[in-house]
Design a protein around this motif. Structure first.
Motif, PDB file in Angstrom:
ATOM      1  N   ASN A   1      -6.270  -2.448   3.999  1.00 56.24           N
ATOM      2  CA  ASN A   1      -6.836  -1.104   4.144  1.00 56.24           C
ATOM      3  C   ASN A   1      -8.096  -0.915   3.310  1.00 56.24           C
ATOM      4  OD1 ASN A   1      -5.505  -1.141   1.687  1.00 56.24           O
ATOM      5  ND2 ASN A   1      -4.701   0.938   1.857  1.00 56.24           N
ATOM      6  N   ASP A   2      -8.745  -2.035   2.952  1.00 60.25           N
ATOM      7  CA  ASP A   2     -10.055  -1.953   2.316  1.00 60.25           C
ATOM      8  C   ASP A   2     -11.117  -1.770   3.398  1.00 60.25           C
ATOM      9  OD1 ASP A   2     -11.385  -5.146   2.449  1.00 60.25           O
ATOM     10  OD2 ASP A   2      -9.327  -4.708   3.061  1.00 60.25           O
ATOM     11  N   LEU A   3     -12.328  -1.424   2.989  1.00 62.67           N
ATOM     12  CA  LEU A   3     -13.375  -1.128   3.971  1.00 62.67           C
ATOM     13  C   LEU A   3     -13.713  -2.342   4.826  1.00 62.67           C
ATOM     14  CD1 LEU A   3     -15.413   0.780   5.205  1.00 62.67           C
ATOM     15  CD2 LEU A   3     -17.018   0.169   3.389  1.00 62.67           C
TER      16      LEU A   3
ATOM     17  N   ASP B   1     -10.922   3.567   9.254  1.00 66.77           N
ATOM     18  CA  ASP B   1     -10.094   3.280  10.424  1.00 66.77           C
ATOM     19  C   ASP B   1      -9.847   4.516  11.271  1.00 66.77           C
ATOM     20  OD1 ASP B   1      -8.582   4.126   8.128  1.00 66.77           O
ATOM     21  OD2 ASP B   1      -6.743   3.640   9.201  1.00 66.77           O
TER      22      ASP B   1
ATOM     23  N   GLN C   1     -11.174  -2.729   7.499  1.00 69.18           N
ATOM     24  CA  GLN C   1     -11.261  -1.650   8.484  1.00 69.18           C
ATOM     25  C   GLN C   1     -12.476  -1.831   9.392  1.00 69.18           C
ATOM     26  OE1 GLN C   1     -11.173   1.917   6.085  1.00 69.18           O
ATOM     27  NE2 GLN C   1      -8.951   1.825   5.807  1.00 69.18           N
TER      28      GLN C   1
ATOM     29  N   GLY D   1     -17.066   1.171  -1.539  1.00 61.08           N
ATOM     30  CA  GLY D   1     -16.691   0.043  -0.710  1.00 61.08           C
ATOM     31  C   GLY D   1     -17.841  -0.899  -0.431  1.00 61.08           C
TER      32      GLY D   1
ATOM     33  N   ASN E   1     -11.356   5.320   4.462  1.00 58.80           N
ATOM     34  CA  ASN E   1     -10.553   5.663   5.636  1.00 58.80           C
ATOM     35  C   ASN E   1     -11.362   5.548   6.929  1.00 58.80           C
ATOM     36  OD1 ASN E   1      -7.840   6.566   4.533  1.00 58.80           O
ATOM     37  ND2 ASN E   1      -9.234   7.803   3.293  1.00 58.80           N
TER      38      ASN E   1
ATOM     39  N   SER F   1      -6.465  -3.132  -2.448  1.00 64.86           N
ATOM     40  CA  SER F   1      -6.283  -2.933  -1.013  1.00 64.86           C
ATOM     41  C   SER F   1      -6.640  -4.110  -0.117  1.00 64.86           C
ATOM     42  CB  SER F   1      -7.042  -1.682  -0.547  1.00 64.86           C
ATOM     43  OG  SER F   1      -8.382  -1.710  -0.983  1.00 64.86           O
TER      44      SER F   1
ATOM     45  N   ALA G   1       0.833  -1.202   0.000  1.00 64.57           N
ATOM     46  CA  ALA G   1       0.000   0.000   0.000  1.00 64.57           C
ATOM     47  C   ALA G   1       0.868   1.251   0.000  1.00 64.57           C
ATOM     48  CB  ALA G   1      -0.932  -0.005   1.212  1.00 64.57           C
TER      49      ALA G   1
ATOM     50  N   ARG H   1      -5.236   6.343  -0.372  1.00 64.63           N
ATOM     51  CA  ARG H   1      -4.963   5.514   0.817  1.00 64.63           C
ATOM     52  C   ARG H   1      -6.069   4.498   1.040  1.00 64.63           C
ATOM     53  NH1 ARG H   1      -6.382   5.521   6.390  1.00 64.63           N
ATOM     54  NH2 ARG H   1      -4.684   4.751   7.721  1.00 64.63           N
ATOM     55  N   SER H   2      -7.306   4.953   0.952  1.00 62.32           N
ATOM     56  CA  SER H   2      -8.471   4.111   1.185  1.00 62.32           C
ATOM     57  C   SER H   2      -9.686   4.863   0.659  1.00 62.32           C
ATOM     58  CB  SER H   2      -8.643   3.824   2.690  1.00 62.32           C
ATOM     59  OG  SER H   2      -9.946   3.333   2.983  1.00 62.32           O
TER      60      SER H   2
ATOM     61  N   ARG I   1      -7.711  -0.490  -6.126  1.00 65.82           N
ATOM     62  CA  ARG I   1      -8.565  -1.450  -5.450  1.00 65.82           C
ATOM     63  C   ARG I   1      -7.887  -2.799  -5.239  1.00 65.82           C
ATOM     64  NH1 ARG I   1     -12.752   0.327  -8.927  1.00 65.82           N
ATOM     65  NH2 ARG I   1     -12.977  -1.741  -9.824  1.00 65.82           N
TER      66      ARG I   1
END
Length: 320
Positions: free
Chosen positions: A260-262, A223, A265, A238, A221, A255, A120, A217-218, A253
């Motif tokens: 760090n995908d939904l 998280d 998280q 997501g 995000n 991730s 990532a 990043r995502s 995608r």
């Protein structure tokens, strides 16, 4: 009764109770999220008022600024449906600066970056390099024009009093940049940075550092909502049922393999004790959003579909 209300208010002051996460999703996703929030409010659940924190990524950063503006959800929806900025007076919407590359070429470059990345962090750095490379094509005038355009679309120039975070990525290092009212960055600069998609618009420079879209990043995000008892995620991308429109954002995608995908998280948040509810576009909303979520023409149908869906979603989001 009064003592019970007083105790509840004291408890909420002492605890992080509810975080609202607004994910990225282009013009269609932005309008859909406004529609969802308006639909929830129409059904008796005003997330704009209830949320102790709002987190915005990419187009969700713009949506967050509107949700936190003090403008009612009904008026925010009316502004989308009238294709006017959500404020009493100001410039009408203008065309954004011309992309440095055709959209198909940008997505192809994203796919190549994603295929080559082994982590990532590497993907974020490569996307930052792509953004900086594109700056040489667009030039500084385009960057200035875009900052002015973003500022003109904000309902208020100041950061809201209630907590809000907009997410960007340092184009030089790939590191997270979570801007809030205490970051020393203006709201217009923060949102311009948070929505700067490499290859499509210039990176945004703040105090000598260039930033790109937080969706690198995502997409959500989520998280960043760690520590909140309840988390509501509105995610145009997501965990979406069925495939995304072809050709869009595949390079960002990969991730899931990096966590760090939904879904990853959300799993961590739930393990930490948060109650998490995720709202994705239903069938009617997906149809309204179409196959090109970057197309401004999708905004009105997406907002209308989001409003109808939001009214239906309210029952399961009755946080107490």
């Amino acid at each position: 009764m009064d003592s019970d209300v007083h105790l509840l208010r004291q408890w909420r002051m002492a605890h992080k109770n509810l975080a609202l996460v607004l994910g990225g999703g282009g013009a269609a996703g932005n309008a859909w999220m406004i529609g969802i929030i308006a639909g929830l409010a129409d059904a008796g659940l005003d997330m704009a008022e209830a949320a102790d924190l709002v987190i915005g990524t990419s187009s969700g950063a713009t949506a967050a600024a509107h949700v936190r503006s003090g403008i009612s959800p009904a008026d925010l929806l009316a502004a989308v449906l009238s294709e006017e900025p959500a404020r009493a007076a100001g410039p009408r919407r203008e065309r954004p600066p011309t992309p440095s590359l055709p959209m198909a070429a940008v997505f192809e470059r994203m796919r190549a970056i994603g295929a080559a990345a082994t982590s990532a962090a590497e993907l974020r750095r490569a996307m930052g390099a792509f953004g900086l490379e594109s700056d040489s094509v667009l030039g500084p005038v385009a960057a200035e024009q875009r900052r002015a355009l973003v500022a003109s679309r904000l309902p208020r120039p100041e950061w809201p009093d209630k907590p809000m975070i907009v997410v960007a990525v340092d184009a030089h290092t790939g590191e997270l940049a979570a801007f809030d009212r205490d970051s020393g960055v203006t709201l217009a600069d923060a949102v311009t940075a948070a929505t700067a998609l490499p290859g499509m618009v210039p990176t945004h420079r703040i105090d000598g550092t260039h930033y790109i879209n937080g969706g690198v990043r995502s997409a959500d995000n989520a998280d960043l909502a760690a520590g909140y008892a309840n988390v509501v995620v509105l995610t145009p991308f997501g965990e979406r049922s069925g495939p995304l429109p072809p050709g869009q954002f595949e390079g960002l995608r990969r991730s899931p393999e990096w966590g760090n995908d939904l879904a990853s998280q959300v799993e961590v948040l739930r393990t930490q004790g948060s109650r998490v509810e995720v709202i994705t576009p239903d069938a009617d909303s997906r149809a309204a959003m179409g196959t090109n979520q970057m197309d401004p023409a999708t905004r009105i149908p997406a907002a209308r579909a989001g409003f109808a869906q939001g009214r239906q979603e309210a029952a399961r989001l009755a946080f107490r």
